[in-house]
Design a protein around this motif. Structure first.
Motif, PDB file in Angstrom:
ATOM      1  N   UNK A 199      11.330   0.044  -9.908  1.00  0.00           N
ATOM      2  CA  UNK A 199      12.654   0.392  -8.994  1.00  0.00           C
ATOM      3  C   UNK A 199      12.152   1.381  -8.115  1.00  0.00           C
ATOM      4  N   UNK A 200      11.269   2.462  -8.437  1.00  0.00           N
ATOM      5  CA  UNK A 200      10.802   3.121  -7.369  1.00  0.00           C
ATOM      6  C   UNK A 200       9.975   2.686  -6.198  1.00  0.00           C
ATOM      7  N   UNK A 201       9.030   1.602  -6.608  1.00  0.00           N
ATOM      8  CA  UNK A 201       8.302   0.776  -5.606  1.00  0.00           C
ATOM      9  C   UNK A 201       9.274  -0.163  -4.806  1.00  0.00           C
ATOM     10  N   UNK A 202      10.364  -0.509  -5.346  1.00  0.00           N
ATOM     11  CA  UNK A 202      11.028  -1.522  -4.678  1.00  0.00           C
ATOM     12  C   UNK A 202      11.907  -0.481  -3.413  1.00  0.00           C
ATOM     13  N   UNK A 203      12.315   0.592  -3.941  1.00  0.00           N
ATOM     14  CA  UNK A 203      13.040   1.640  -3.038  1.00  0.00           C
ATOM     15  C   UNK A 203      12.121   1.848  -1.997  1.00  0.00           C
ATOM     16  N   UNK A 248       7.465 -10.744   7.068  1.00  0.00           N
ATOM     17  CA  UNK A 248       8.057 -12.179   6.327  1.00  0.00           C
ATOM     18  C   UNK A 248       7.746 -12.320   5.004  1.00  0.00           C
ATOM     19  N   UNK A 249       7.991 -11.378   4.294  1.00  0.00           N
ATOM     20  CA  UNK A 249       7.715 -11.606   2.869  1.00  0.00           C
ATOM     21  C   UNK A 249       8.845 -10.717   2.014  1.00  0.00           C
ATOM     22  N   UNK A 250       9.736 -10.942   1.029  1.00  0.00           N
ATOM     23  CA  UNK A 250      10.510 -10.388   0.369  1.00  0.00           C
ATOM     24  C   UNK A 250      10.065  -9.469  -0.565  1.00  0.00           C
ATOM     25  N   UNK A 251      10.768  -8.404  -0.792  1.00  0.00           N
ATOM     26  CA  UNK A 251      10.187  -7.341  -1.691  1.00  0.00           C
ATOM     27  C   UNK A 251       9.844  -7.923  -2.975  1.00  0.00           C
ATOM     28  N   UNK A 252      10.820  -8.752  -3.690  1.00  0.00           N
ATOM     29  CA  UNK A 252      10.307  -9.367  -5.072  1.00  0.00           C
ATOM     30  C   UNK A 252       9.081  -9.941  -5.009  1.00  0.00           C
ATOM     31  N   UNK A 253       8.981 -10.871  -4.011  1.00  0.00           N
ATOM     32  CA  UNK A 253       7.604 -11.388  -4.041  1.00  0.00           C
ATOM     33  C   UNK A 253       6.517 -10.748  -3.927  1.00  0.00           C
ATOM     34  N   UNK A 254       6.795  -9.433  -2.920  1.00  0.00           N
ATOM     35  CA  UNK A 254       5.277  -8.685  -2.886  1.00  0.00           C
ATOM     36  C   UNK A 254       5.137  -8.055  -4.103  1.00  0.00           C
ATOM     37  N   UNK A 255       5.873  -7.656  -4.992  1.00  0.00           N
ATOM     38  CA  UNK A 255       5.960  -6.843  -6.251  1.00  0.00           C
ATOM     39  C   UNK A 255       5.275  -7.900  -7.164  1.00  0.00           C
ATOM     40  N   UNK A 256       5.861  -9.214  -7.224  1.00  0.00           N
ATOM     41  CA  UNK A 256       5.336 -10.212  -8.063  1.00  0.00           C
ATOM     42  C   UNK A 256       3.743 -10.517  -7.713  1.00  0.00           C
ATOM     43  N   UNK A 257       3.275 -10.447  -6.478  1.00  0.00           N
ATOM     44  CA  UNK A 257       2.071 -10.646  -6.351  1.00  0.00           C
ATOM     45  C   UNK A 257       1.231  -9.579  -6.602  1.00  0.00           C
ATOM     46  N   UNK A 258       1.641  -8.208  -6.532  1.00  0.00           N
ATOM     47  CA  UNK A 258       0.861  -7.119  -7.037  1.00  0.00           C
ATOM     48  C   UNK A 258       0.780  -7.038  -8.527  1.00  0.00           C
ATOM     49  N   UNK A 259       1.877  -7.649  -9.389  1.00  0.00           N
ATOM     50  CA  UNK A 259       1.744  -7.662 -10.717  1.00  0.00           C
ATOM     51  C   UNK A 259       0.641  -8.654 -11.096  1.00  0.00           C
ATOM     52  N   UNK A 260       0.454  -9.780 -10.299  1.00  0.00           N
ATOM     53  CA  UNK A 260      -0.758 -10.869 -10.781  1.00  0.00           C
ATOM     54  C   UNK A 260      -1.941 -10.388 -10.489  1.00  0.00           C
ATOM     55  N   UNK A 261      -2.198  -9.153  -9.956  1.00  0.00           N
ATOM     56  CA  UNK A 261      -3.594  -8.481  -9.597  1.00  0.00           C
ATOM     57  C   UNK A 261      -3.936  -8.186 -11.088  1.00  0.00           C
ATOM     58  N   UNK A 300       0.837  -1.149  -0.172  1.00  0.00           N
ATOM     59  CA  UNK A 300      -0.216  -0.204   0.046  1.00  0.00           C
ATOM     60  C   UNK A 300       0.776   1.156  -0.048  1.00  0.00           C
ATOM     61  N   UNK A 301       2.090   1.183   0.831  1.00  0.00           N
ATOM     62  CA  UNK A 301       2.798   2.526   0.882  1.00  0.00           C
ATOM     63  C   UNK A 301       3.147   3.037  -0.384  1.00  0.00           C
ATOM     64  N   UNK A 302       3.472   2.094  -1.283  1.00  0.00           N
ATOM     65  CA  UNK A 302       4.135   2.190  -2.716  1.00  0.00           C
ATOM     66  C   UNK A 302       3.229   2.256  -3.802  1.00  0.00           C
TER      67      UNK A 302
END
Length: 326
Positions: free
Chosen positions: A234-238, A255-268, A209-211
Motif C-alpha cells: 500500500x505504501x509503494x502504491x501511494x 503509460x503503465x498502471x501502478x498495479x502492473x508496475x508493482x506486479x512486474x517488480x514482484x516477478x523480479x 525506483x522512487x518507492x
C-alpha cells in the motif's frame, strides 16, 4: 566513432564491450583490480544471449584517450559534480555526454520550450549549478537503462536481463548524434531506440525506483518482500500515485498502471535494489536523483506529495547517519 566509457562498472563495461564488438573505437575508464583485469583479459561478458570477450582499450587516465565523439557516463548521479578532472580531457567541441543514470537528470527542464519551468535548475541533482558547470546541458543526451548487469569478478560482467537503452535529446529532437549512437549500439547487439519524449520513459522507470529503492534501504527488504507485505505494498502504491501526479504536472504521463508496475517488480523475486546494495557495501546512497528531485518538483508544481516527503526524510536521515558512522 570514438567513444569513452567513464565509469566502466557493471553497466558501463557491458555497453563498452558491446560497442567495441560492433566496431566502435572504445576506451574504458576504470580503476583498481577491475582495470587490471580489463587490461589483461578484456571485458569478459557472460550472458544468456551468448558469452563474448571485448579487448577494448582500458585506462585510469583520460588524458591518454583525448577528445571523443561520445562519453557514455556510467557513474552514479551524485558523482557527476566531482567528475570534472576525469571528463574534461575527453571533451571536444562537439562531444556528447550520454548519462545512463537512475531518476531525474540534471537537464530535466532544459529544452522544454514554453514550459513554465523551462531551464529551471533542480537543486537536488544540480546543487548550485555544480553539475551543469561540469556537464553543460548542451552536451547531454538522456538515457534510460532497461538492463541488469553485475560485476561477477574483476573484469567479468554478468548480464542478467534486458538490452534496451532508450536515448533522447532534452529538446525531443531526433538528432543526427542520437541516431549515430543508436546505430553503434545496435551494431553491438543492443536495443537503442531514439525517443522523441524520453521524459515519459524516465517517469516509467522512476515509478518503481522512487518507492522500492528508499524503502529497501529502510527495511532491508527485497523486491518480492515489499510487494508481498500488504502494508508495504500500500505504501509503494501511494508513492507511485504521488509520483504519477508529479509527472503529470510536468506534462508527462507514464503509460503503465501502478498495479502492473508493482506486479512486474514482484516477478523480479528476491532481488536487492541498487540502493540496498550500496547501503550494505558502505557506499553513498543515490537518493537525490531517485526521490529528492521528485519531492522538489512536487513543491515547484504545487503537487501534494506527503508520502514521498516522509519516506525521503527517513531515507535521507539513514544516509546521513550511515555516513557519519562510516
Amino acid at each position: 566513432m570514438r567513444i569513452a566509457v567513464l565509469g566502466a562498472g557493471a553497466i558501463g563495461a557491458y555497453v563498452g564491450a558491446a560497442l567495441h564488438r560492433g566496431g566502435a573505437d572504445v576506451h574504458l575508464i576504470a580503476r583498481g583490480a577491475h582495470l587490471a583485469a580489463l587490461r589483461q583479459h578484456g571485458v569478459r561478458v557472460r550472458s544468456p544471449r551468448g558469452h563474448f570477450v571485448a579487448h577494448a582499450h582500458a585506462t585510469d587516465d583520460p588524458r591518454q584517450v583525448g577528445p571523443v565523439d561520445y562519453v557514455f557516463l556510467g557513474l552514479k548521479a551524485h558523482q557527476y559534480a566531482a567528475c570534472g578532472p576525469l571528463i574534461e580531457p575527453l571533451l571536444g567541441p562537439d562531444t556528447a555526454v550520454i548519462a545512463a543514470q537512475n531518476g531525474i537528470p540534471w537537464w530535466y527542464f532544459h529544452g522544454l520550450a514554453g514550459h513554465p519551468l523551462e531551464d529551471r535548475r533542480i537543486e537536488a541533482v544540480d546543487p548550485g549549478g555544480a553539475v551543469s558547470a561540469v556537464l553543460p546541458v548542451r552536451r547531454a543526451i538522456g538515457c534510460v537503462v532497461y538492463c541488469s548487469t553485475e560485476i561477477e569478478e574483476p573484469g567479468v560482467i554478468r548480464h542478467l536481463e534486458g538490452t534496451r537503452f532508450s536515448i533522447g535529446e532534452p529538446s525531443g529532437e531526433i538528432s543526427a548524434r542520437c541516431l549515430a549512437f543508436s546505430d553503434a549500439m545496435v551494431a553491438g547487439g543492443l536495443k537503442c531506440p531514439v525517443e522523441p519524449n524520453l521524459r515519459d520513459d524516465i517517469w516509467i522507470k522512476l515509478m518503481g525506483n522512487v518507492a522500492f529503492n528508499p524503502l529497501s534501504a529502510l527495511t532491508r527488504a527485497t523486491m518480492v518482500d515489499m510487494c508481498g507485505h500488504p502494508g508495504a505494498r500500500d505504501l509503494v502504491a501511494a508513492m507511485m500515485r504521488e509520483t504519477v501526479a508529479v509527472a503529470a504536472a510536468t506534462g508527462c504521463h507514464p503509460s503503465v498502471s501502478i498495479e502492473r508496475r508493482i506486479a512486474g517488480a514482484a516477478r523480479v523475486g528476491h532481488h536487492k535494489t541498487s540502493t540496498l546494495q550500496d547501503l550494505e557495501a558502505g557506499k553513498e546512497l543515490e537518493l537525490e536523483a531517485i526521490i529528492g528531485a521528485v519531492v522538489e518538483i512536487a513543491a515547484l508544481t504545487g503537487v501534494p506529495a506527503p508520502t514521498l516527503r516522509n519516506v525521503y526524510a527517513a531515507a535521507d536521515l539513514l544516509a546521513r547517519t550511515v555516513a557519519l558512522a562510516g
